[in-house]
Design an enzyme around this catalytic site. Structure first.
Site, PDB file in Angstrom:
ATOM      1  N   THR A  70       0.828  -1.203   0.000  1.00 32.47           N
ATOM      2  CA  THR A  70       0.000   0.000   0.000  1.00 32.47           C
ATOM      3  C   THR A  70       0.863   1.254   0.000  1.00 32.47           C
ATOM      4  O   THR A  70       1.992   1.237   0.494  1.00 32.47           O
ATOM      5  CB  THR A  70      -0.939   0.028   1.235  1.00 32.47           C
ATOM      6  OG1 THR A  70      -1.817   1.138   1.136  1.00 32.47           O
ATOM      7  CG2 THR A  70      -0.168   0.109   2.539  1.00 32.47           C
ATOM      8  N   LYS A 114      -3.816   3.209   6.215  1.00 31.61           N
ATOM      9  CA  LYS A 114      -4.096   1.767   6.188  1.00 31.61           C
ATOM     10  C   LYS A 114      -2.983   1.000   6.913  1.00 31.61           C
ATOM     11  O   LYS A 114      -3.248   0.070   7.665  1.00 31.61           O
ATOM     12  CB  LYS A 114      -4.144   1.260   4.736  1.00 31.61           C
ATOM     13  CG  LYS A 114      -5.388   1.586   3.952  1.00 31.61           C
ATOM     14  CD  LYS A 114      -5.275   0.856   2.612  1.00 31.61           C
ATOM     15  CE  LYS A 114      -6.422   1.106   1.684  1.00 31.61           C
ATOM     16  NZ  LYS A 114      -6.255   0.406   0.395  1.00 31.61           N
ATOM     17  N   ASP A 116      -7.705  -3.776  -0.971  1.00 35.73           N
ATOM     18  CA  ASP A 116      -8.471  -2.850  -1.800  1.00 35.73           C
ATOM     19  C   ASP A 116      -9.815  -2.682  -1.114  1.00 35.73           C
ATOM     20  O   ASP A 116     -10.465  -3.657  -0.721  1.00 35.73           O
ATOM     21  CB  ASP A 116      -8.641  -3.351  -3.237  1.00 35.73           C
ATOM     22  CG  ASP A 116      -8.912  -2.159  -4.179  1.00 35.73           C
ATOM     23  OD1 ASP A 116      -8.130  -1.188  -4.155  1.00 35.73           O
ATOM     24  OD2 ASP A 116      -9.923  -2.184  -4.898  1.00 35.73           O
ATOM     25  N   GLY A 148     -10.031   9.198   5.462  1.00 34.72           N
ATOM     26  CA  GLY A 148     -10.971   9.070   4.348  1.00 34.72           C
ATOM     27  C   GLY A 148     -12.381   9.520   4.710  1.00 34.72           C
ATOM     28  O   GLY A 148     -12.608  10.635   5.189  1.00 34.72           O
ATOM     29  N   LYS A 193     -12.904   1.601  16.284  1.00 35.61           N
ATOM     30  CA  LYS A 193     -13.088   1.456  14.830  1.00 35.61           C
ATOM     31  C   LYS A 193     -12.508   0.115  14.360  1.00 35.61           C
ATOM     32  O   LYS A 193     -13.149  -0.620  13.615  1.00 35.61           O
ATOM     33  CB  LYS A 193     -12.412   2.610  14.068  1.00 35.61           C
ATOM     34  CG  LYS A 193     -12.524   2.396  12.561  1.00 35.61           C
ATOM     35  CD  LYS A 193     -11.753   3.352  11.684  1.00 35.61           C
ATOM     36  CE  LYS A 193     -11.722   2.820  10.260  1.00 35.61           C
ATOM     37  NZ  LYS A 193     -10.891   3.595   9.342  1.00 35.61           N
ATOM     38  N   HIS A 251     -14.254  -3.073   8.405  1.00 31.98           N
ATOM     39  CA  HIS A 251     -13.997  -3.978   7.289  1.00 31.98           C
ATOM     40  C   HIS A 251     -12.538  -4.432   7.301  1.00 31.98           C
ATOM     41  O   HIS A 251     -12.231  -5.597   7.127  1.00 31.98           O
ATOM     42  CB  HIS A 251     -14.352  -3.261   5.980  1.00 31.98           C
ATOM     43  CG  HIS A 251     -13.787  -1.866   5.874  1.00 31.98           C
ATOM     44  ND1 HIS A 251     -13.937  -0.930   6.873  1.00 31.98           N
ATOM     45  CD2 HIS A 251     -13.038  -1.267   4.914  1.00 31.98           C
ATOM     46  CE1 HIS A 251     -13.313   0.184   6.515  1.00 31.98           C
ATOM     47  NE2 HIS A 251     -12.764   0.006   5.334  1.00 31.98           N
ATOM     48  N   ARG A 252     -11.615  -3.507   7.548  1.00 31.73           N
ATOM     49  CA  ARG A 252     -10.189  -3.855   7.551  1.00 31.73           C
ATOM     50  C   ARG A 252      -9.854  -4.712   8.771  1.00 31.73           C
ATOM     51  O   ARG A 252      -9.060  -5.645   8.683  1.00 31.73           O
ATOM     52  CB  ARG A 252      -9.346  -2.559   7.541  1.00 31.73           C
ATOM     53  CG  ARG A 252      -7.854  -2.775   7.375  1.00 31.73           C
ATOM     54  CD  ARG A 252      -7.153  -1.518   6.899  1.00 31.73           C
ATOM     55  NE  ARG A 252      -7.720  -1.056   5.650  1.00 31.73           N
ATOM     56  CZ  ARG A 252      -8.603  -0.031   5.564  1.00 31.73           C
ATOM     57  NH1 ARG A 252      -8.941   0.664   6.627  1.00 31.73           N
ATOM     58  NH2 ARG A 252      -9.111   0.292   4.393  1.00 31.73           N
TER      59      ARG A 252
END
Ligand code: ITT
Length: 219
Positions: free
Chosen positions: A7, A12, A68, A151, A198, A203-204
């Protein structure tokens, strides 16, 4: 265990390191001298995730993984999806993307603002290629809130949050699980959650924990 995270996104990298903890050392391609942008030419998260991991595996020859991810807004038919990082025109900053989305949804009522973050992580280790998926359901808020995350986090309102929210210590000691989740009745944005909060639902976070389990199981 040392792994290259394919990345160019430092947020991230930081999140993944937090989630995986001290048993893993994550290294960026840039720190190994690979500073060019990693190509992403696919039309799905799965394809782009594989493309990024494969690129780094071929160029650096090391075990690695890529993420991604994107935001799927139901009102936009699942968009911006794979184009989430490039939603606004030109070479957008986070704030340009976020302001565009707020603008596009400005007359859309709360019940139609449903959305989700989705991430696909591709791990390449030895001859093996393995993908992990994570999904965080929520809605797009009507204004920016909070300073955490990155983001779209200031406008993403998850459906459920850890019940320890507000207690940083409690959240940061739940790396392997989501703990007890409660409905997000106060409309707290991702960017208002403590970091551990978080990561516990994201999702991560889901992808990273699944990847860590997999790596442990193959030892
Ligand atoms: P790399 O490809 O170098 O990993 P990128 O930022 O370009 O970095 P993506 O192509 O996967 O990554 O784009 C995902 C975009 O989705 C990212 O730039 C953010 O705008 C958004 N996004 C992903 N995960 C997010 C999260 O946890 N919180 C807020 N926004 C997120």
């Amino acid at each position: 265990m040392k792994l290259v995270f394919a990345t160019g996104n430092s947020h991230k990298l930081q999140e993944a390191q937090e989630i995986l903890g001290p048993g893993f050392t994550l290294v960026s391609p840039a720190s190994l001298g690979l500073t060019e942008e990693i190509p992403e030419t696919g039309t799905t998260l799965e394809a782009n995730s594989l493309e990024k991991a494969d690129y780094i595996y071929k160029h650096l020859g090391t075990d690695c993984f890529a993420d991604d991810s994107g935001l799927e807004v139901d009102y936009l038919g699942g968009g911006p999806g794979v184009y989430t990082a490039r939603y606004a025109d030109g070479e957008p900053q986070y704030k340009d993307n976020l302001e565009k989305l707020l603008h596009v949804l400005k007359d859309v009522p709360w019940e139609k603002r449903t959305a989700r973050f989705r991430a696909v992580v591709t791990l390449i280790i030895g001859n093996e290629v393995k993908q992990f998926e994570g999904v965080l359901e929520g809605r797009i808020g009507t204004e920016r809130k909070g300073n955490g995350g990155f983001g779209y986090d200031p406008i993403f309102i998850p459906n459920e949050i850890p019940d320890q929210v507000g207690n940083d210590d409690a959240c940061s000691v739940m790396p392997g699980l989501t703990g007890h989740l409660v409905p997000n009745t106060q409309g707290i944005a991702n960017a208002e959650l403590p970091e551990g909060g978080k990561n516990a639902i994201s999702h991560r976070g889901q992808c990273m924990r699944a990847m860590a389990e997999y790596l442990k199981s193959r030892k």
